[in-house]
Design an enzyme around this catalytic site. Structure first.
Site, short mmCIF file in Angstrom:
data_model
loop_
_atom_site.label_atom_id
_atom_site.label_comp_id
_atom_site.label_asym_id
_atom_site.label_seq_id
_atom_site.Cartn_x
_atom_site.Cartn_y
_atom_site.Cartn_z
N GLY A 109 0.81 -1.22 0.00
CA GLY A 109 0.00 0.00 0.00
C GLY A 109 0.85 1.27 0.00
O GLY A 109 1.95 1.29 0.56
N ARG A 134 1.27 -5.74 -5.05
CA ARG A 134 1.27 -6.67 -3.92
C ARG A 134 1.72 -8.08 -4.28
O ARG A 134 1.41 -9.03 -3.56
CB ARG A 134 -0.13 -6.71 -3.28
N ASP A 185 5.29 -7.80 5.76
CA ASP A 185 5.33 -8.95 4.85
C ASP A 185 6.41 -8.78 3.77
O ASP A 185 7.16 -9.71 3.47
CB ASP A 185 3.96 -9.14 4.17
N LYS A 237 8.11 0.72 5.57
CA LYS A 237 7.00 1.53 5.08
C LYS A 237 5.67 0.99 5.55
O LYS A 237 5.50 -0.23 5.57
CB LYS A 237 7.04 1.50 3.53
N THR A 238 4.76 1.77 5.95
CA THR A 238 3.33 1.48 6.05
C THR A 238 2.64 2.54 6.92
O THR A 238 3.13 2.89 7.99
CB THR A 238 2.99 0.07 6.60
N ASP A 293 0.13 1.97 8.46
CA ASP A 293 -0.51 1.26 9.56
C ASP A 293 0.26 1.39 10.88
O ASP A 293 -0.31 1.17 11.95
CB ASP A 293 -0.65 -0.24 9.24
N TYR A 304 -25.96 14.78 14.23
CA TYR A 304 -25.54 13.45 13.74
C TYR A 304 -24.51 12.80 14.66
O TYR A 304 -23.65 13.48 15.23
CB TYR A 304 -24.87 13.56 12.37
N MET A 347 -8.38 3.29 8.36
CA MET A 347 -7.49 2.24 7.87
C MET A 347 -6.47 1.84 8.91
O MET A 347 -6.34 2.52 9.93
CB MET A 347 -6.75 2.75 6.64
N GLY A 348 -5.73 0.82 8.63
CA GLY A 348 -4.69 0.42 9.58
C GLY A 348 -4.53 -1.09 9.66
O GLY A 348 -3.76 -1.58 10.45
N GLU A 383 -10.15 -0.35 11.28
CA GLU A 383 -10.71 -1.22 10.23
C GLU A 383 -10.56 -2.70 10.55
O GLU A 383 -11.35 -3.52 10.06
CB GLU A 383 -10.14 -0.88 8.84
N GLU A 422 -7.61 8.41 1.24
CA GLU A 422 -7.36 9.86 1.11
C GLU A 422 -6.10 10.31 1.83
O GLU A 422 -5.62 11.41 1.60
CB GLU A 422 -8.55 10.72 1.51
P1 FBP Z 1 0.52 -2.06 3.70
O1 FBP Z 1 0.66 -3.04 4.81
O2 FBP Z 1 0.82 -2.65 2.39
O3 FBP Z 1 1.31 -0.81 3.94
O4 FBP Z 1 -1.03 -1.69 3.69
C1 FBP Z 1 -1.57 -0.46 3.94
C2 FBP Z 1 -3.06 -0.46 3.75
O5 FBP Z 1 -3.42 0.88 3.49
C3 FBP Z 1 -3.90 -1.03 4.90
O6 FBP Z 1 -4.11 -0.07 5.91
C4 FBP Z 1 -5.16 -1.44 4.19
O7 FBP Z 1 -5.88 -2.42 4.90
C5 FBP Z 1 -4.65 -1.97 2.89
O8 FBP Z 1 -3.44 -1.27 2.62
C6 FBP Z 1 -5.60 -1.78 1.74
O9 FBP Z 1 -5.13 -2.49 0.65
P2 FBP Z 1 -5.33 -2.09 -0.88
O10 FBP Z 1 -4.41 -0.94 -1.14
O11 FBP Z 1 -4.87 -3.30 -1.60
O12 FBP Z 1 -6.76 -1.73 -1.06
#
Ligand code: FBP
Length: 548
Positions: free
Chosen positions: A78, A142, A173, A199-200, A202, A240, A247-248, A308, A421
């Site tokens: 990602g 990926r 990974d 990198k990530t 998350d 509301y 994400m994460g 998430e 985003e």
């Molecule tokens: P990475 O572990 O590859 O950095 O993933 C980041 C991420 O944004 C996660 O938070 C999310 O669950 C996933 O990628 C979404 O995957 P995709 O980009 O394939 O929709």
């Protein structure tokens, strides 16, 4: 290509480097290392790259003369803000070693290496992308790099281009696979070093020697900005409840960081749900209780942050997902069935306990649990609409309470999912500097001749010149885990530590936040201005490092 005013101004930004990397560099070896667990097994699997020493760089009083080196780079998984700066830092570092050094980018992720798709990254290309967000300079993918045939196919193109080092920019990974590749190339004497970069967004690739993965800082700042904006909106209209999924993947670091920045009414932390063995209904009751209490003060509005990966941490759901994983893996024709047939097949194949849970879920969510896994075998949690599931169940609970005369307020829900985003935002000053330093440092590791290392830049709560640079053997971060039914060596994922300072800060304040309106409005990322506005690292990092 037309550029915005900010892009133009940002292109001129010169990222800061740690002091040690500014001139000639010397590599200082530390003591031999060990893996975090399962030492005997990891050592057996990585005979050539296990136990290597940690490396720290320092200024070299005696200038060295380097030789030209050809290097390949891959962006894996990602997107995360700052990837382009890792590549520009790497490029500048290689040119510092020797101006005839060359950098090749493999296209669309690890698949580019296997399929021999690449471009040479020259100075005009690099200059276009300095300090920009995104991974579009070479694209990402990926494809899982794990088979001998892939390694051998990759080696063909590396040999053809005379590439002697490969830099893999990825999450846990991808860096696990970088370590396996490094071991293989070393074992066969391929003459190719492999270096990883953490990198990530998350934030789950961290440990005592990798303080944070890049991209987390920027992404959480973007999400916190919009959460703050939503909070202003709901505090203005007062009508509301906003359910915001963040994400994460499995870990709740992003949700926790955003909660610390924006102080929402509620933030669920998956790791706590698991530790307390909570059910979906426990979580629903907890949210409904806050809705009722706020309504008693006339506040029929609020914000709920949902990580998430939540669904995978609810113990009963975890069991269900595990059984579904096995079921789907063993039935290749599942994807060819229509939705109704899939549901019938699942209900008759699952154990009675799991079938009952599956049946109790809204149909849409149940189906989302059976969608294709990603190439690493992970449930694609970004596709599961947990925010809708929770608000729907909270709505039902409130209707019951209303019938019992225990709720007199109103409940109207809005849903959001923030992820994509934030992943390609222009990197914050922190990420711009950190990424540039990680890339430059990777070039220094290449010059030091090592393989199977991760680029490591530390002391990150200090100013960039005070950061420490070096390398950590990737095997040091590994343990054995069950993946797709088999025990495999993998980098240990860092989940939220319930005894850590960030969670404790949050837990100490959340009861206040739930009932009162304590919103903070972080505002947009600032690139130019006072350092306390522009250069602060994430609150997670600050609490982890300063509040020990
Ligand atoms: P990475 O572990 O590859 O950095 O993933 C980041 C991420 O944004 C996660 O938070 C999310 O669950 C996933 O990628 C979404 O995957 P995709 O980009 O394939 O929709």
């Amino acid at each position: 290509m037309k550029k915005s005013a900010l892009q133009k101004a940002r292109a001129a930004y010169q990222p800061k480097l740690p002091y040690a990397l500014k001139g000639p560099v010397i590599a200082i070896e530390g003591k031999p290392t060990q893996s975090v667990a399962d030492q005997e097994e990891i050592k057996r699997l990585f005979p050539n790259t296990y136990g290597l020493p940690e490396i720290t760089f320092d200024k070299n009083p005696a200038p060295t003369v380097g030789k030209p080196v050809n290097v390949g780079v891959i962006l894996s998984g990602g997107q995360a803000p700052g990837g382009h700066n890792v590549i520009s830092g790497l490029f500048d570092g290689l040119k510092k070693i020797h101006r005839d050094s060359r950098l090749y980018g493999f296209l669309m992720g690890p698949g580019g290496l296997v399929d021999h798709n690449y471009i040479e990254l020259t100075a005009p290309i690099i200059d276009e992308y300095r300090n920009t967000g995104g991974f579009d300079i070479i694209g990402s993918g990926r494809t899982k790099l794990e088979k001998k045939e892939q390694f051998d196919k990759g080696l063909e193109i590396l040999k053809e281009l005379d590439i002697t080092a490969l830099v893999i920019i990825g999450g846990d990974d991808s860096n696990t696979n970088a370590a396996i590749l490094a071991e293989y190339y070393k074992a066969i004497g391929a003459g190719v070093q492999v270096i990883g970069v953490p990198k990530t967004i998350d934030g789950d690739l961290k440990n005592s020697l990798i303080e944070t993965s890049f991209g987390f800082d920027t992404a959480t700042k973007v999400y916190s900005e919009v959460i703050g904006n939503i909070q202003r909106d709901c505090n203005s209209a007062k009508k509301y409840w906003h359910f915001i999924k963040l994400m994460g993947r499995s870990a709740s670091h992003i949700a926790l960081e955003c909660a610390l920045q924006a102080q929402p009414n509620i933030c669920i932390i998956s790791e706590e749900v698991e530790a307390k063995d909570q059910t979906l209904q426990d979580i629903v009751n907890y949210i409904a209780d806050a809705v009722v209490r706020r309504s008693e003060d006339g506040n029929n509005y609020g914000t709920v942050l949902v990580p998430e990966g939540l669904i995978e941490f609810i113990p009963a759901m975890k069991k269900l997902i595990a059984e579904l994983n096995d079921l789907l893996a063993a039935n290749a024709d599942f994807s060819t069935m229509d939705h109704r047939a899939q549901r019938e097949f699942i209900l008759k194949s699952l154990s009675a306990e799991n079938a009952a849970i599956y049946e109790s879920l809204p149909h849409g969510v149940a189906r989302q649990l059976t969608l294709d896994r990603d190439p690493h075998g992970n449930v694609q949690v970004s596709l599961i609409e947990t925010e809708k599931l929770l608000s729907e169940m909270v709505g039902h609970r409130l209707a019951e309470l209303k019938a019992e005369g225990k709720f007199h307020g109103k409940f109207s829900a809005m849903h959001h999912f923030f992820g994509y985003e934030g992943r390609c935002a222009a990197p914050s000053n922190f990420d711009a500097d950190y990424c540039y330093a990680l890339g430059f440092n990777a070039a220094c590791l290449i010059q030091a001749g090592v393989t199977g290392y991760m680029s490591s830049v530390r002391n990150l709560v200090k100013s960039a010149v005070q950061w420490n640079a070096g390398g950590i053997p990737i095997t040091m971060m590994m343990n054995m885990e069950r993946r797709n039914g088999e025990l495999k060596p993998v980098i240990q994922k860092a989940l939220v530590d319930l005894n850590g300072a960030p969670f404790k800060k949050f837990a100490a304040q959340r009861d206040q936040w739930a009932v009162n309106t304590c919103y903070v409005y972080p505002g947009p990322i600032q690139y130019f201005g006072p350092t306390e506005v522009c250069d602060q690292p994430s609150m997670t990092l600050q609490y982890e490092k300063l509040d020990k």
